[in-house]
Write a protein that holds these residues in place. Sequence first.
Motif, short mmCIF file in Angstrom:
data_model
loop_
_atom_site.label_atom_id
_atom_site.label_comp_id
_atom_site.label_asym_id
_atom_site.label_seq_id
_atom_site.Cartn_x
_atom_site.Cartn_y
_atom_site.Cartn_z
N ASP A 270 0.34 -5.64 -10.17
CA ASP A 270 -0.61 -4.53 -10.19
C ASP A 270 -0.95 -4.20 -8.74
O ASP A 270 -1.68 -4.95 -8.08
N PRO A 271 -0.41 -3.09 -8.23
CA PRO A 271 -0.53 -2.82 -6.78
C PRO A 271 -1.97 -2.75 -6.28
O PRO A 271 -2.24 -3.09 -5.13
N GLU A 272 -2.89 -2.35 -7.13
CA GLU A 272 -4.29 -2.22 -6.72
C GLU A 272 -4.89 -3.56 -6.30
O GLU A 272 -5.88 -3.61 -5.59
N ARG A 273 -4.32 -4.63 -6.78
CA ARG A 273 -4.93 -5.95 -6.58
C ARG A 273 -4.67 -6.55 -5.20
O ARG A 273 -5.26 -7.56 -4.85
N TYR A 274 -3.75 -5.94 -4.45
CA TYR A 274 -3.32 -6.60 -3.21
C TYR A 274 -3.74 -5.84 -1.96
O TYR A 274 -3.87 -4.61 -2.00
N PRO A 275 -3.92 -6.57 -0.85
CA PRO A 275 -4.36 -5.93 0.39
C PRO A 275 -3.37 -4.85 0.85
O PRO A 275 -2.16 -5.06 0.81
N SER A 276 -3.92 -3.73 1.27
CA SER A 276 -3.04 -2.68 1.79
C SER A 276 -3.75 -1.93 2.91
O SER A 276 -4.96 -2.07 3.10
N ILE A 281 -1.52 4.51 -2.85
CA ILE A 281 -1.06 3.80 -4.05
C ILE A 281 -1.01 4.74 -5.25
O ILE A 281 -0.06 4.73 -6.03
N GLU A 282 -2.03 5.57 -5.36
CA GLU A 282 -2.14 6.45 -6.51
C GLU A 282 -0.91 7.35 -6.64
O GLU A 282 -0.37 7.54 -7.73
N ASN A 283 -0.45 7.89 -5.52
CA ASN A 283 0.71 8.80 -5.55
C ASN A 283 2.03 8.09 -5.32
O ASN A 283 3.08 8.73 -5.21
N ARG A 284 1.97 6.75 -5.22
CA ARG A 284 3.19 5.95 -5.09
C ARG A 284 4.09 6.46 -3.95
O ARG A 284 5.29 6.74 -4.15
N VAL A 285 3.48 6.57 -2.77
CA VAL A 285 4.25 7.01 -1.60
C VAL A 285 4.85 5.78 -0.90
O VAL A 285 4.14 4.83 -0.58
N GLY A 286 6.17 5.80 -0.69
CA GLY A 286 6.88 4.62 -0.17
C GLY A 286 7.04 4.62 1.33
O GLY A 286 8.17 4.56 1.84
N ASN A 287 5.94 4.67 2.06
CA ASN A 287 6.05 4.75 3.53
C ASN A 287 5.49 3.51 4.23
O ASN A 287 5.15 3.56 5.40
N PHE A 288 5.40 2.40 3.50
CA PHE A 288 4.76 1.21 4.07
C PHE A 288 5.74 0.05 4.12
O PHE A 288 6.79 0.07 3.46
N VAL A 289 5.38 -0.98 4.89
CA VAL A 289 6.17 -2.21 4.85
C VAL A 289 5.57 -3.09 3.75
O VAL A 289 4.35 -3.19 3.62
N GLY A 290 6.46 -3.67 2.95
CA GLY A 290 6.01 -4.58 1.90
C GLY A 290 6.12 -6.02 2.36
O GLY A 290 7.01 -6.38 3.14
N PHE A 317 0.85 -1.05 5.40
CA PHE A 317 1.45 -2.21 4.73
C PHE A 317 0.86 -2.40 3.35
O PHE A 317 -0.24 -1.91 3.05
N HIS A 318 1.61 -3.09 2.52
CA HIS A 318 1.11 -3.53 1.21
C HIS A 318 1.55 -4.98 1.06
O HIS A 318 2.75 -5.27 1.04
N SER A 319 0.57 -5.88 1.00
CA SER A 319 0.89 -7.30 1.08
C SER A 319 0.74 -7.98 -0.28
O SER A 319 -0.37 -8.27 -0.72
#
Length: 395
Positions: A270-276, A281-290, A317-319
């Motif tokens: 669940d992406p909302e649960r993790y530090p970013s 997140i809402e628009n699912r834009v893929g411009n971050f480092v995972g 980032f999304h960690s």
Amino acid sequence: MDKKKLIEQIDIERLYQHILNIEGVRHPIDNPDLLDAVADYLIYEFEEYGLKVNEHIFELDGFDQKFRNIEGLIDKGSDKELLVTAHYDTVSVSPGANDNGSGIAGMLEIARVLAKADIDTNVRFIGFTLEESHPQQDKKIRELMEESGLVDDELRFSTYHSIKHLEILDVLREEYLVQGKTVKESWQLAIGNIAEQLTEKEKQYIDSLQKLYENVTRTNWVGGSICIGSSKWLEKNKHNKQKILGVFNLEEIGYSSEKKYSQQYPAGIDPERYPSYKVDIENRVGNFVGIFADKYSKSIAQAFCEQCKIKDIDLPFHSLEVPLNYEEISQQIIDLLRSDHSSFWKEQVPAISITDTFEFRYPYYHTSADISDYLDFEFMTKIVKATLATVISLA
Ligand SMILES: [Zn+2]
């Protein structure tokens, strides 16, 4: 030591040149020559930078060639080490510019800059071989294909019916697997779903494939079917694992997108649960480092995130720091195991993968279109800078 000055030395042009130099199929059966040439390239580069080179060589039954993990060490005489790693092999069809030419380029650039830096801790760089698959299984699959009578001389399936149904089988199997079924159950359920539509020959072929994977479980998949090079390395270096402070595994760091819905997440996350940081997140834009981290790796993940936020880097980032161990992750979020960091998780060594999240974002993942043209070198440069800054902060 001036961190700012060091990270400025990361050279986008060098990253680009490295990828051009190694781009091409690097597979133990389809192109062992390039696989070997890239191992030599790593040795050459590490030596150029003044690192101590070591080759970890292993053999596999049925193969004449030797497989090589290539290590370059910045030796500060410390009894502690940080590791920066990336795999250099590819799947059979792919030139692997992103997977994982990008990670290799990043690792080399960090090695070059760090070699001249004033640090206290040893830093070991490792180019791993055979992350993608097990050559013995690859070979066996080819034999089964030939015996099946379903393929032509070039191992292409002769009918659309076969290719389509094998694809459906794969999708179903994957679905059952992420639902938490065992490897065996996933095969059986998937086969059950499409059995009626299969020809006799297809049925036989699929049965023999299933037998080939009979002993693979969710837990021994790492080291049994994937991450062979890093697993062998850990087998050999297990006794020294206490000295490893952290592992930074660069796994596909070249692709980003500003488009809406360009990002997906592994099942069970669940992406909302993790530090970013600066992630839409809402628009699912893929411009971050995972970042993939297990329960033992939280602090090195956080150290990396901190560096992403500094002014000279400013990288979204999304960690995905999951509070689980290897065993639990293999049962619940198996996709998080998909690179060499997981060989370290098995041994409770802190390790993170730093990634553009592969097919959860990258449309050319594991295809012949994984070429340098599609890569975002500015994005890659930021990731490499953040990794270097983290290593400096811990070294
Ligand atoms: Zn990869």
